[in-house]
Scaffold this motif. Structure first.
Motif, PDB file in Angstrom:
ATOM      1  N   SER A 112       9.111   4.136   1.497  1.00 26.45           N
ATOM      2  CA  SER A 112       9.568   3.806   0.142  1.00 26.45           C
ATOM      3  C   SER A 112       8.654   2.821  -0.573  1.00 26.45           C
ATOM      4  N   VAL A 113       7.692   2.244   0.131  1.00 29.98           N
ATOM      5  CA  VAL A 113       6.782   1.258  -0.472  1.00 29.98           C
ATOM      6  C   VAL A 113       5.631   1.980  -1.164  1.00 29.98           C
ATOM      7  N   THR A 114       5.329   1.521  -2.376  1.00 28.15           N
ATOM      8  CA  THR A 114       4.213   2.075  -3.140  1.00 28.15           C
ATOM      9  C   THR A 114       3.241   0.942  -3.476  1.00 28.15           C
ATOM     10  N   ILE A 116       0.871  -1.176   0.000  1.00 29.44           N
ATOM     11  CA  ILE A 116       0.000   0.000   0.000  1.00 29.44           C
ATOM     12  C   ILE A 116       0.911   1.231   0.000  1.00 29.44           C
ATOM     13  N   ASP A 117       0.338   2.386  -0.154  1.00 25.91           N
ATOM     14  CA  ASP A 117       1.136   3.607  -0.147  1.00 25.91           C
ATOM     15  C   ASP A 117       1.722   3.808   1.250  1.00 25.91           C
ATOM     16  N   GLY A 118       3.042   3.665   1.358  1.00 24.12           N
ATOM     17  CA  GLY A 118       3.714   3.885   2.635  1.00 24.12           C
ATOM     18  C   GLY A 118       3.833   2.664   3.526  1.00 24.12           C
ATOM     19  N   GLY A 119       3.578   1.477   3.000  1.00 20.00           N
ATOM     20  CA  GLY A 119       3.722   0.294   3.842  1.00 20.00           C
ATOM     21  C   GLY A 119       3.225  -0.991   3.212  1.00 20.00           C
ATOM     22  N   VAL A 120       3.185  -2.025   4.039  1.00 22.83           N
ATOM     23  CA  VAL A 120       2.749  -3.357   3.602  1.00 22.83           C
ATOM     24  C   VAL A 120       1.745  -3.894   4.618  1.00 22.83           C
ATOM     25  N   GLU A 121       0.601  -4.315   4.132  1.00 21.13           N
ATOM     26  CA  GLU A 121      -0.390  -4.992   4.981  1.00 21.13           C
ATOM     27  C   GLU A 121      -0.191  -6.497   4.848  1.00 21.13           C
TER      28      GLU A 121
END
Length: 160
Positions: A94-96, A54-59
């Motif tokens: 850094s995650v998109t 996800i924008d700004g992270g990982v679920e």
């Protein structure tokens, strides 16, 4: 002699890093603590059911299956299984949403807690998520005025 390289483009899935987060997962059993004489062993087996950038992270989400073997007050060996779900978010700027992710969950420690009315089991998990991004690279594919050694390269499938 002139040197005229020819270039082609290729899209690669480059490793950008590994994110890690600790999770504690509990599971209450139907076993009365008064009926237990001794815990023989406890195991936990985690499974990943969801990992999404996800924008700004990982679920991420999954399930842990617990198994406990114990001796009851009548000195009989008994067993019990139970399961609990877990989920969380690892934040990283850094995650998109287009990042490719793969999660690996490992059990760091399992415990049985005999305090209370029923036996409860705990697993301490380590959730590691590998982050990859698609990048376009140029490479020399041939040309004039030089020797280009061509070899077949095995394509590794990208993970989603």
């Amino acid at each position: 002699m002139s040197f005229e390289p020819e270039f082609e483009k290729i899209i690669l899935c480059e490793k950008k890093g590994v994110l890690e987060q600790k999770e504690k997962v509990d599971c209450k059993t139907q076993i009365s603590t008064e009926s237990i004489k001794k815990i023989i062993f406890v195991t936990a087996h985690p499974y990943v059911s969801k990992v999404e950038s996800i924008d700004g992270g990982v679920e991420y989400a999954g399930k842990v299956n617990f198994f406990v073997c114990y001796e009851d007050q009548q000195e009989q060996i008994r067993k019990c299984e139970c399961a609990s779900e877990y989920s969380g978010v690892i934040k990283d700027g850094s995650v998109t949403p287009s990042s490719k992710t793969k999660a690996i969950v490992t059990v760091q420690k399992t415990e049985a807690n005999g305090e209370g009315i029923n036996l409860s089991l705990t697993a301490n998990l380590s959730v590691q998520v590998e982050i990859r991004e698609k990048v376009e690279k140029s490479f020399v594919s041939g040309g004039k005025g030089f020797y280009c050694d061509k070899k077949e390269v095995e394509k590794i499938r990208e993970f989603t």
